[in-house]
Design a protein around this motif. Structure first.
Motif, PDB file in Angstrom:
ATOM      1  N   UNK A 135      25.927  48.047  21.268  1.00  0.00           N
ATOM      2  CA  UNK A 135      25.258  46.827  20.839  1.00  0.00           C
ATOM      3  C   UNK A 135      25.428  46.617  19.321  1.00  0.00           C
ATOM      4  N   UNK A 136      25.284  47.713  18.579  1.00  0.00           N
ATOM      5  CA  UNK A 136      25.451  47.623  17.131  1.00  0.00           C
ATOM      6  C   UNK A 136      26.891  47.233  16.801  1.00  0.00           C
ATOM      7  N   UNK A 137      27.833  47.857  17.530  1.00  0.00           N
ATOM      8  CA  UNK A 137      29.236  47.555  17.295  1.00  0.00           C
ATOM      9  C   UNK A 137      29.510  46.068  17.538  1.00  0.00           C
ATOM     10  N   UNK A 138      28.902  45.547  18.592  1.00  0.00           N
ATOM     11  CA  UNK A 138      29.092  44.118  18.877  1.00  0.00           C
ATOM     12  C   UNK A 138      28.604  43.264  17.706  1.00  0.00           C
ATOM     13  N   UNK A 139      27.447  43.639  17.176  1.00  0.00           N
ATOM     14  CA  UNK A 139      26.913  42.883  16.036  1.00  0.00           C
ATOM     15  C   UNK A 139      27.863  42.972  14.847  1.00  0.00           C
ATOM     16  N   UNK A 140      28.405  44.165  14.642  1.00  0.00           N
ATOM     17  CA  UNK A 140      29.301  44.351  13.503  1.00  0.00           C
ATOM     18  C   UNK A 140      30.600  43.573  13.688  1.00  0.00           C
ATOM     19  N   UNK A 147      18.490  55.547   9.479  1.00  0.00           N
ATOM     20  CA  UNK A 147      18.438  56.130  10.820  1.00  0.00           C
ATOM     21  C   UNK A 147      17.996  57.585  10.697  1.00  0.00           C
ATOM     22  N   UNK A 148      17.063  57.989  11.575  1.00  0.00           N
ATOM     23  CA  UNK A 148      16.628  59.372  11.394  1.00  0.00           C
ATOM     24  C   UNK A 148      17.256  60.324  12.399  1.00  0.00           C
ATOM     25  N   UNK A 149      18.134  59.798  13.258  1.00  0.00           N
ATOM     26  CA  UNK A 149      18.773  60.716  14.200  1.00  0.00           C
ATOM     27  C   UNK A 149      20.275  60.493  14.292  1.00  0.00           C
ATOM     28  N   UNK A 150      20.801  59.775  13.305  1.00  0.00           N
ATOM     29  CA  UNK A 150      22.250  59.574  13.301  1.00  0.00           C
ATOM     30  C   UNK A 150      22.698  58.438  14.208  1.00  0.00           C
ATOM     31  N   UNK A 151      21.763  57.758  14.817  1.00  0.00           N
ATOM     32  CA  UNK A 151      22.154  56.632  15.675  1.00  0.00           C
ATOM     33  C   UNK A 151      21.979  55.330  14.906  1.00  0.00           C
ATOM     34  N   UNK A 152      23.075  54.615  14.794  1.00  0.00           N
ATOM     35  CA  UNK A 152      23.051  53.402  13.984  1.00  0.00           C
ATOM     36  C   UNK A 152      22.544  52.254  14.846  1.00  0.00           C
ATOM     37  N   UNK A 153      21.252  52.127  14.911  1.00  0.00           N
ATOM     38  CA  UNK A 153      20.684  51.066  15.747  1.00  0.00           C
ATOM     39  C   UNK A 153      20.661  49.756  14.974  1.00  0.00           C
ATOM     40  N   UNK A 154      20.389  48.702  15.720  1.00  0.00           N
ATOM     41  CA  UNK A 154      20.311  47.374  15.137  1.00  0.00           C
ATOM     42  C   UNK A 154      19.333  47.332  13.955  1.00  0.00           C
ATOM     43  N   UNK A 155      18.236  48.071  14.102  1.00  0.00           N
ATOM     44  CA  UNK A 155      17.191  47.993  13.071  1.00  0.00           C
ATOM     45  C   UNK A 155      17.631  48.612  11.751  1.00  0.00           C
ATOM     46  N   UNK A 156      18.725  49.376  11.754  1.00  0.00           N
ATOM     47  CA  UNK A 156      19.171  49.965  10.485  1.00  0.00           C
ATOM     48  C   UNK A 156      20.161  49.044   9.767  1.00  0.00           C
ATOM     49  N   UNK A 157      20.488  47.939  10.409  1.00  0.00           N
ATOM     50  CA  UNK A 157      21.460  47.021   9.795  1.00  0.00           C
ATOM     51  C   UNK A 157      20.743  45.974   8.937  1.00  0.00           C
ATOM     52  N   UNK A 184       9.394  47.438  19.085  1.00  0.00           N
ATOM     53  CA  UNK A 184      10.409  48.254  18.414  1.00  0.00           C
ATOM     54  C   UNK A 184      10.622  49.560  19.160  1.00  0.00           C
ATOM     55  N   UNK A 185       9.505  50.133  19.608  1.00  0.00           N
ATOM     56  CA  UNK A 185       9.604  51.394  20.345  1.00  0.00           C
ATOM     57  C   UNK A 185      10.438  51.176  21.612  1.00  0.00           C
ATOM     58  N   UNK A 186      10.145  50.068  22.292  1.00  0.00           N
ATOM     59  CA  UNK A 186      10.872  49.760  23.530  1.00  0.00           C
ATOM     60  C   UNK A 186      12.385  49.661  23.242  1.00  0.00           C
ATOM     61  N   UNK A 187      12.716  48.870  22.196  1.00  0.00           N
ATOM     62  CA  UNK A 187      14.126  48.678  21.840  1.00  0.00           C
ATOM     63  C   UNK A 187      14.817  50.006  21.526  1.00  0.00           C
ATOM     64  N   UNK A 188      14.088  50.806  20.764  1.00  0.00           N
ATOM     65  CA  UNK A 188      14.661  52.072  20.310  1.00  0.00           C
ATOM     66  C   UNK A 188      14.942  52.999  21.496  1.00  0.00           C
ATOM     67  N   UNK A 189      13.958  53.106  22.384  1.00  0.00           N
ATOM     68  CA  UNK A 189      14.155  53.972  23.551  1.00  0.00           C
ATOM     69  C   UNK A 189      15.312  53.449  24.394  1.00  0.00           C
ATOM     70  N   UNK A 190      15.363  52.142  24.537  1.00  0.00           N
ATOM     71  CA  UNK A 190      16.437  51.543  25.323  1.00  0.00           C
ATOM     72  C   UNK A 190      17.813  51.911  24.733  1.00  0.00           C
ATOM     73  N   UNK A 191      17.901  51.794  23.398  1.00  0.00           N
ATOM     74  CA  UNK A 191      19.167  52.122  22.729  1.00  0.00           C
ATOM     75  C   UNK A 191      19.582  53.562  22.961  1.00  0.00           C
ATOM     76  N   UNK A 192      18.607  54.446  22.767  1.00  0.00           N
ATOM     77  CA  UNK A 192      18.932  55.868  22.900  1.00  0.00           C
ATOM     78  C   UNK A 192      19.385  56.170  24.332  1.00  0.00           C
ATOM     79  N   UNK A 193      18.690  55.600  25.272  1.00  0.00           N
ATOM     80  CA  UNK A 193      19.082  55.838  26.664  1.00  0.00           C
ATOM     81  C   UNK A 193      20.499  55.317  26.920  1.00  0.00           C
ATOM     82  N   UNK A 194      20.780  54.174  26.298  1.00  0.00           N
ATOM     83  CA  UNK A 194      22.114  53.605  26.491  1.00  0.00           C
ATOM     84  C   UNK A 194      23.166  54.526  25.893  1.00  0.00           C
ATOM     85  N   UNK A 195      22.865  55.046  24.705  1.00  0.00           N
ATOM     86  CA  UNK A 195      23.839  55.913  24.038  1.00  0.00           C
ATOM     87  C   UNK A 195      24.128  57.158  24.875  1.00  0.00           C
ATOM     88  N   UNK A 196      23.072  57.724  25.492  1.00  0.00           N
ATOM     89  CA  UNK A 196      23.279  58.951  26.263  1.00  0.00           C
ATOM     90  C   UNK A 196      23.377  58.685  27.776  1.00  0.00           C
TER      91      UNK A 196
END
Ligand SMILES: Nc1ncnc2c1ncn2[C@@H]1O[C@H](COP(=O)(O)OP(=O)(O)OP(=O)(O)O)[C@@H](O)[C@H]1O
Ligand SMILES: [Mg+2]
Length: 446
Positions: free
Chosen positions: A346-351, A374-384, A407-419
């Motif tokens: 998702x972040x890549x798409x934005x970029x 980012x506190x876990x190395x994942x470049x989420x939308x919120x870090x842009x 935000x929590x919902x989005x973040x969990x969703x992202x992490x799940x998507x990544x893994x």
């Protein structure tokens, strides 16, 4: 490929000079000779020598005085004295002053040859050190050009073709597109790679001092010139001079520069005699020079001279295939604590959707910031930064600010998507228990 190094031998005995020239000149050495100080001074103004051999007794000067004179004038030159038996004391004194070595007459040719080559090696070392000092700051950045897009492949091809050429190159492209990277790469792949690369941004040169910065000045050439000064052109001798923002030079300086390009000759301010320098030139600009020529702001002849070989770097937007590679490269470089970094799709798409007006430099800066946020190395939308997240047509910048829960919902969703939905891994990254994660997945219907 080697260019021969240049030696000047000053001795009053013409027969010796003839012999030395005949014996010492080779593919590796180029020998000039002079029979007196006056002749030597003349040659020195015209040629850039690497090693000078001085007879201590000359008809019109003392070799030691001449040594001091030459050392003050030329940089990166080693001087060897030839002495008679009676002069040993002087020779020892000279060594203390910095003469490279001395040899006593009568001498063996092979001994002289050895001393010559060693002196030249030392000259090379000094130049290399100087080059390192000048390029150290951003060295690690710049040796490699990252990218696999057609334009970048073509640029790499051109740089490869330029390997054994000395033509000036004009590098064009928007700010941050990678002109410096290309210039360094040209220098590093050329036969001058071990010689100095001097980089100067012409826009940064103080107007009144441009002449002196480029060409140097004589002591007392103008008010405030309390010492003689070497210009960038002498500093870049045997190496490469990269003049950035060439469009910013005033017209009189443009004319002097054209002369250097055409004849390799230049004059220090306040001096009437010409000097020579063996310099390979690279230029860059983000201005439209053709237009500057039409408007009478840029010297037409100079333009043609520097535009013999043009490398244009398209803006990052025009070569989006490079973006993922560049992003990965910067993440690896900027990520100092060895975390594993990921850019979710998702972040890549934005970029990829963003237009990057600051080109590659902006990409690097955005990622640097994102890594801090980012506190876990994942470049989420919120870090842009918001410019990137607002390019979506729907203008997210205008959207109401998010609640903590969303935000929590989005973040969990992202992490799940990544893994790929791996909850074990996700809970580990999120720093919560697996049960808590399950609860949240249900709560947010993920
Ligand atoms: N193809 C590339 N591969 C790797 N790094 C790159 C590439 N292009 C640009 N960079 C990096 O992006 C940053 C900006 O590039 P660079 O300084 O070369 O831009 P520039 O065109 O010279 O900009 P300016 O006009 O502002 O001088 C640098 O950190 C550089 O290392
Ligand atoms: Mg630059």
């Amino acid at each position: 490929m080697h260019t021969p190094y240049k030696v000047l031998i000053v001795d009053d005995e013409e027969s010796i000079l003839k012999l030395l020239k005949k014996e010492l000149e080779s593919d590796e050495r180029f020998i000039h000779t002079a029979t007196c100080a006056r002749e030597a001074r003349k040659l020195l103004k015209k040629h850039a020598y690497d090693v000078i051999i001085l007879d201590i007794r000359l008809p019109d000067a003392n070799g030691l005085d001449l040594y001091a004179e030459f050392k003050g004038q030329v940089r990166d030159v080693e001087i060897i004295l030839i002495t008679g038996h009676g002069d040993i004391d002087n020779a020892v004194k000279a060594m203390r002053l910095g003469v490279y070595d001395y040899i006593t007459k009568p001498f063996k040719l092979d001994k002289l040859e050895l001393v010559l080559d060693r002196a030249y090696q030392r000259v090379c070392l000094q130049r290399e050190n100087r080059s390192l000092r000048h390029t150290q700051r951003s060295n690690s950045d710049n040796k490699i050009i990252i990218g696999k897009s057609e334009p970048i492949k073509h640029i790499k091809y051109l740089i490869d073709r330029l390997k054994s050429s000395e033509v000036p190159v004009l590098i064009t492209g928007e700010s941050g597109a990678g002109k410096d990277v290309v210039a360094r790469s040209i220098h590093m792949t050329s036969s001058r790679a071990s010689q100095p690369l001097i980089i100067k941004n012409c826009a940064m040169l103080q107007r009144e001092l441009v002449h002196s910065e480029l060409f140097g000045h004589k002591k007392g050439a103008f008010t405030g010139a309390s010492e003689a000064r070497e210009g960038l052109i002498s500093l870049a001798h045997t190496g490469t001079l990269f003049l950035d923002e060439i469009g910013d030079l005033s017209k009189d300086v443009q004319a002097s520069l054209l002369r250097v390009l055409e004849t390799k000759a230049f004059r220090r301010m306040g001096e009437s005699e010409e000097r020579r320098a063996d310099v390979r030139f690279l230029f860059a600009t983000n201005r439209n020079l053709t237009k500057a020529v039409e408007d009478g702001q840029f010297n037409e002849a100079l333009f043609h001279r520097i535009n013999v070989f043009n490398i244009h770097i398209p803006r990052l937007m025009k070569r989006k295939e490079d973006l993922p590679l560049l992003a990965e490269h910067f993440l690896n470089r900027l990520n100092t604590n060895q975390r594993q970094c990921v850019i979710p799709e998702k972040t890549m798409q934005l970029m990829l959707r963003y237009d990057w007006p600051g080109n590659v430099r902006e990409l690097r800066n955005v990622l640097e910031r994102a890594l801090i946020l980012s506190d876990n190395g994942i470049i989420t939308e919120s870090t842009l930064p918001k410019e990137l997240t607002a390019t979506n047509g729907t203008d997210k910048a205008a959207a109401p600010p998010m609640s903590l829960e969303s935000m929590e919902r989005e973040h969990i969703k992202n992490i799940l998507a990544v893994y790929n939905g791996n909850k074990c891994k996700a809970s580990e990254i999120l720093g919560i228990g697996r049960k808590t994660l399950y609860r949240k997945i249900q709560k947010y219907s993920l």
